[in-house]
Write a protein that holds these residues in place. Structure first.
Motif, short mmCIF file in Angstrom:
data_model
loop_
_atom_site.label_atom_id
_atom_site.label_comp_id
_atom_site.label_asym_id
_atom_site.label_seq_id
_atom_site.Cartn_x
_atom_site.Cartn_y
_atom_site.Cartn_z
N THR A 66 0.89 -1.11 -0.23
CA THR A 66 0.06 -0.12 -0.07
C THR A 66 0.87 1.46 -0.02
OG1 THR A 66 -1.70 -1.27 1.20
CG2 THR A 66 -1.79 1.31 1.27
N ARG A 67 1.90 1.23 0.89
CA ARG A 67 2.83 2.45 1.01
C ARG A 67 3.35 2.73 -0.30
NH1 ARG A 67 7.71 3.90 1.27
NH2 ARG A 67 8.49 1.50 1.01
N TYR A 120 1.04 4.13 -2.99
CA TYR A 120 0.50 5.41 -2.59
C TYR A 120 1.99 6.51 -3.13
CZ TYR A 120 -3.29 5.63 0.81
OH TYR A 120 -4.44 5.37 0.89
N ASN A 121 3.06 5.72 -2.97
CA ASN A 121 4.27 6.44 -3.55
C ASN A 121 4.21 6.68 -5.09
OD1 ASN A 121 6.87 7.54 -3.36
ND2 ASN A 121 7.79 5.60 -3.83
N SER A 145 1.48 6.49 -6.95
CA SER A 145 0.32 7.66 -7.28
C SER A 145 0.89 9.04 -7.06
CB SER A 145 -0.77 7.54 -6.05
OG SER A 145 -1.33 6.16 -6.30
N ASP A 146 1.77 9.42 -5.95
CA ASP A 146 2.46 10.62 -5.96
C ASP A 146 3.29 11.00 -7.01
OD1 ASP A 146 1.36 11.00 -3.30
OD2 ASP A 146 3.43 10.35 -2.28
N ARG A 182 -5.93 3.65 -9.55
CA ARG A 182 -7.08 3.47 -8.74
C ARG A 182 -7.34 2.33 -8.26
NH1 ARG A 182 -10.43 7.69 -7.48
NH2 ARG A 182 -9.11 8.86 -8.88
N LEU A 196 -5.41 0.94 -5.48
CA LEU A 196 -5.47 1.51 -4.22
C LEU A 196 -6.73 0.77 -3.92
CD1 LEU A 196 -5.17 5.26 -5.12
CD2 LEU A 196 -3.74 4.07 -3.81
N GLN A 224 -5.95 -2.67 -2.57
CA GLN A 224 -5.00 -2.62 -1.12
C GLN A 224 -5.98 -2.48 0.09
OE1 GLN A 224 -2.31 -4.31 -2.61
NE2 GLN A 224 -1.64 -3.64 -0.49
#
Ligand SMILES: [Fe+2]
Ligand SMILES: [Fe+2]
Length: 168
Positions: free
Chosen positions: A98-99, A102-103, A105-106, A121, A124, A127
């Motif tokens: 998940t981390r 997110y990274n 996605s950033d 998406r 996300l 997860q």
């Protein structure tokens, strides 16, 4: 074409999904060896899901004109103290995934790469489901608290677990 940065980050995640399959194969084998065929089945299905996640990114890279670069990976854990221990480690693994998503996605957001933002998406949402599913199994195992009859029944239930359609 994607930026080098984003393409490398997607490749990295693709390989991490394939590595995740490896992590779950090791857990499946531990459970099988402990004669818990149901939990073993659960982890085998999980491994299959992870491979399909890797393939989603593989296909996306090719759709964007990039080559998927396959790498090797470190050895997964093969030793566990108990079924509960294996599930606790799998939840930790999912949190790391998940981390990473997110990274990723950033990076896509920084580059205003809207197609990649949309592509991610699904991961996300996935997860959220994965963490919740591992968490509820852990809660059940804690409630069972090594009661061998209950554990036997839970294992039998897990033998029927199949790949959710959302994972395809
Ligand atoms: Fe995954
Ligand atoms: Fe996963």
């Amino acid at each position: 074409m994607l930026s080098t940065n984003l393409s490398e980050a997607l490749n990295d995640q693709m390989n991490y999904e394939f590595y995740s399959a490896h992590v779950y194969f090791a857990m499946a084998s531990y459970c099988k060896n402990e004669n818990y065929d149901g939990f073993s089945n659960f982890f085998l299905v999980q491994a299959e899901e992870e491979r399909s996640h890797g393939m989603k990114i593989y296909n996306y890279l090719h759709n964007r004109g990039e080559q998927a670069i396959i790498s090797g990976f470190e050895h997964p854990d093969n030793k566990f103290e108990s079924i509960l221990d294996a599930f606790e480690k799998s939840l930790e693994h999912e949190k790391e995934v998940t981390r990473r998503i997110y990274n990723l996605s950033d990076i896509a957001a920084d580059e205003k790469e809207y197609a990649t933002i949309s592509f991610l998406r699904w991961f996300l949402d996935e997860q959220v489901e994965e963490e919740s599913s591992f968490d509820s199994i852990i809660q059940n195992l804690k409630r069972i608290n090594n009661d061998s009859n209950s554990l036997f029944m839970y294992d039998a239930k897990m033998a029927k677990y199949t790949m959710p359609t959302s994972a395809e």
